[in-house]
Design a protein around this motif. Structure first.
Motif, PDB file in Angstrom:
ATOM      1  N   PHE A 130     -64.263  41.398 -14.225  1.00 57.64           N
ATOM      2  CA  PHE A 130     -64.507  40.135 -14.974  1.00 57.64           C
ATOM      3  C   PHE A 130     -63.501  39.363 -14.922  1.00 57.64           C
ATOM      4  N   THR A 131     -63.677  38.230 -14.499  1.00 58.87           N
ATOM      5  CA  THR A 131     -62.382  37.255 -14.125  1.00 58.87           C
ATOM      6  C   THR A 131     -62.940  35.610 -14.567  1.00 58.87           C
ATOM      7  N   LEU A 132     -61.897  34.794 -14.833  1.00 66.42           N
ATOM      8  CA  LEU A 132     -62.306  33.352 -14.640  1.00 66.42           C
ATOM      9  C   LEU A 132     -62.216  32.772 -13.306  1.00 66.42           C
ATOM     10  N   PHE A 133     -61.659  33.641 -12.385  1.00 66.64           N
ATOM     11  CA  PHE A 133     -61.409  33.304 -10.951  1.00 66.64           C
ATOM     12  C   PHE A 133     -61.973  34.437  -9.956  1.00 66.64           C
ATOM     13  N   PRO A 134     -63.450  34.694 -10.078  1.00 65.98           N
ATOM     14  CA  PRO A 134     -64.078  35.538  -8.932  1.00 65.98           C
ATOM     15  C   PRO A 134     -63.795  35.315  -7.535  1.00 65.98           C
ATOM     16  N   GLU A 135     -63.319  34.243  -7.287  1.00 69.06           N
ATOM     17  CA  GLU A 135     -63.140  34.202  -5.826  1.00 69.06           C
ATOM     18  C   GLU A 135     -61.836  34.574  -5.425  1.00 69.06           C
ATOM     19  N   MET A 136     -60.829  34.664  -6.168  1.00 66.09           N
ATOM     20  CA  MET A 136     -59.665  35.500  -5.873  1.00 66.09           C
ATOM     21  C   MET A 136     -59.965  36.744  -5.491  1.00 66.09           C
ATOM     22  N   VAL A 137     -60.772  37.351  -6.371  1.00 60.82           N
ATOM     23  CA  VAL A 137     -61.178  38.999  -6.121  1.00 60.82           C
ATOM     24  C   VAL A 137     -61.903  38.878  -4.903  1.00 60.82           C
ATOM     25  N   ASP A 138     -62.914  38.004  -4.736  1.00 59.07           N
ATOM     26  CA  ASP A 138     -63.806  38.260  -3.595  1.00 59.07           C
ATOM     27  C   ASP A 138     -62.869  37.934  -2.142  1.00 59.07           C
ATOM     28  N   ASP A 139     -62.168  36.894  -2.259  1.00 58.63           N
ATOM     29  CA  ASP A 139     -61.390  36.668  -1.046  1.00 58.63           C
ATOM     30  C   ASP A 139     -60.451  37.911  -0.714  1.00 58.63           C
ATOM     31  N   TYR A 140     -59.756  38.472  -1.546  1.00 51.63           N
ATOM     32  CA  TYR A 140     -58.856  39.477  -1.203  1.00 51.63           C
ATOM     33  C   TYR A 140     -59.678  40.808  -0.607  1.00 51.63           C
ATOM     34  N   MET A 141     -60.875  40.943  -1.279  1.00 52.13           N
ATOM     35  CA  MET A 141     -61.807  42.052  -1.183  1.00 52.13           C
ATOM     36  C   MET A 141     -62.363  42.022   0.265  1.00 52.13           C
ATOM     37  N   GLY A 142     -62.478  40.748   0.602  1.00 52.79           N
ATOM     38  CA  GLY A 142     -63.093  40.390   2.119  1.00 52.79           C
ATOM     39  C   GLY A 142     -62.265  40.755   3.351  1.00 52.79           C
ATOM     40  N   ARG A 143     -60.856  41.090   3.047  1.00 53.90           N
ATOM     41  CA  ARG A 143     -59.930  41.293   4.057  1.00 53.90           C
ATOM     42  C   ARG A 143     -59.460  42.621   4.672  1.00 53.90           C
ATOM     43  N   SER A 144     -58.834  42.892   5.681  1.00 54.44           N
ATOM     44  CA  SER A 144     -58.342  44.187   6.203  1.00 54.44           C
ATOM     45  C   SER A 144     -59.190  45.416   5.677  1.00 54.44           C
ATOM     46  N   ILE A 145     -58.509  46.423   5.290  1.00 57.39           N
ATOM     47  CA  ILE A 145     -58.891  47.659   5.166  1.00 57.39           C
ATOM     48  C   ILE A 145     -60.137  47.720   4.109  1.00 57.39           C
ATOM     49  N   LEU A 146     -59.566  46.884   3.298  1.00 58.47           N
ATOM     50  CA  LEU A 146     -60.764  46.876   1.980  1.00 58.47           C
ATOM     51  C   LEU A 146     -62.032  46.192   2.554  1.00 58.47           C
ATOM     52  N   GLY A 147     -61.908  44.938   3.123  1.00 59.73           N
ATOM     53  CA  GLY A 147     -62.796  44.454   3.653  1.00 59.73           C
ATOM     54  C   GLY A 147     -63.949  44.953   4.508  1.00 59.73           C
ATOM     55  N   ARG A 148     -63.311  46.023   5.468  1.00 57.20           N
ATOM     56  CA  ARG A 148     -64.036  46.706   6.218  1.00 57.20           C
ATOM     57  C   ARG A 148     -64.727  47.792   5.585  1.00 57.20           C
TER      58      ARG A 148
ATOM     59  N   ILE B 192     -67.739  46.265  -4.696  1.00 57.92           N
ATOM     60  CA  ILE B 192     -66.765  45.457  -5.675  1.00 57.92           C
ATOM     61  C   ILE B 192     -67.590  44.225  -6.043  1.00 57.92           C
ATOM     62  N   ARG B 193     -67.854  44.213  -7.222  1.00 59.03           N
ATOM     63  CA  ARG B 193     -68.751  42.965  -7.921  1.00 59.03           C
ATOM     64  C   ARG B 193     -67.846  42.254  -8.884  1.00 59.03           C
ATOM     65  N   SER B 194     -67.649  40.955  -8.583  1.00 63.50           N
ATOM     66  CA  SER B 194     -66.899  39.948  -9.277  1.00 63.50           C
ATOM     67  C   SER B 194     -67.632  39.079 -10.304  1.00 63.50           C
ATOM     68  N   HIS B 195     -67.331  39.150 -11.515  1.00 61.55           N
ATOM     69  CA  HIS B 195     -68.547  38.373 -12.589  1.00 61.55           C
ATOM     70  C   HIS B 195     -67.606  37.268 -13.304  1.00 61.55           C
ATOM     71  N   ASP B 196     -68.204  35.890 -13.241  1.00 60.72           N
ATOM     72  CA  ASP B 196     -67.545  34.934 -13.766  1.00 60.72           C
ATOM     73  C   ASP B 196     -67.751  35.109 -15.364  1.00 60.72           C
TER      74      ASP B 196
END
Ligand code: SAH
Length: 243
Positions: free
Chosen positions: A8-26, A35-39
């Motif tokens: 739960f965050t005011l900036f879900p895109e920060m979480v989504d972006d990071y979670m989309g990359r590298s080892i975690l993204g794969r 991983i579910r981000s909620h505004d």
């Protein structure tokens, strides 16, 4: 089963972006992580989508209000525990990582500004975790720290699961030094033992270096495991000081 973590965050895109990359993204793409981000603004109904207000009693900055935050969490019914990220929480370490990796899922709530209304901490969240004795501008980086440290222990996330066994904190020690090619670089040599092909001796050297390094840099960790055993001392003696 994938590891689920809701943020739960005011900036879900920060979480989504990071979670989309590298080892975690794969790992997300492969279905190992969910991983579910909620505004936090999702349940606001005013035009400004207000989530914060000034503190009772005066003082600088803004505080996240209970209504929108409770409403967002209640709209989602996320996996529990719901952990608030905050400098006043219990200190995050590999022990907390082990607790969280044993669960089916957990959720994280990121504060911003001056933090959250106390009732969010006491009556909505189940726990509070701090990533260290410093103050960030928001809980997002802390949430990513928690998720990354837990996710890499979840089966399937790292390619080579063995690599987590003897790394730092695994046995309550820091990891031994690592080397790769070339065997000599600017006159600096890789320890001979690592090139010897003698796997028993390599394992003992690694253990001795782990112990020596931990004694030197983190004597508190040695203390916590009850000091050195006779076996530890024998390994240190075998390879000499400075291993
Ligand atoms: N006024 C608060 C700090 C607020 S910092 C205080 O003095 O305690 C804003 C937000 O950043 C916090 O609500 C929290 O979610 C996050 N945060 C800041 N430092 C953190 C830390 N060390 N660990 C985890 N979260 C942190």
């Amino acid at each position: 089963m994938p590891m689920r973590a809701d943020v739960f965050t005011l900036f879900p895109e920060m979480v989504d972006d990071y979670m989309g990359r590298s080892i975690l993204g794969r790992a997300v793409a492969a279905g190992h992580l969910d991983i579910r981000s909620h505004d936090l603004r999702m349940a606001t109904d005013d035009v400004h989508r207000t989530v914060d207000d000034s503190p009772f009693g005066g003082g600088a900055g803004m505080v996240l209000m209970p209504e929108p935050v409770f409403a967002a969490v209640e709209a989602v019914s996320p996996p529990r525990p719901l952990i608030l990220l905050g400098p006043g929480g219990r200190k995050f370490d590999q022990g907390v990582v082990a607790e969280l990796v044993a669960l089916d899922g957990f959720s994280l709530l990121c504060g911003r500004y001056e933090g959250v209304d106390e009732r969010i901490r006491t009556d909505l969240c189940d726990d509070e975790v701090s990533i260290g004795d410093f103050v960030l501008a928001g809980g997002e980086l802390a949430a990513l720290v928690v998720i990354e440290a837990v996710a890499r222990l979840h089966p399937g996330v790292l390619g080579n699961q063995e690599s987590t066994l003897d790394e730092s904190f695994g046995f309550g020690l820091l990891e031994h030094p690592q080397y790769t090619r070339p065997a000599e670089f600017r006159g600096l040599h890789v320890p001979e033992v690592l090139r010897s092909g003698d796997h028993g001796r390599i394992a003992r050297w690694r253990r001795a270096s782990s112990l020596a390094r931990t004694l030197d840099r983190r004597p508190d960790l040695i203390e916590r495991r009850g000091g050195l055993t006779d076996e530890d001392q024998a390994l240190l003696d075998e390879f000499g000081p400075g291993t």
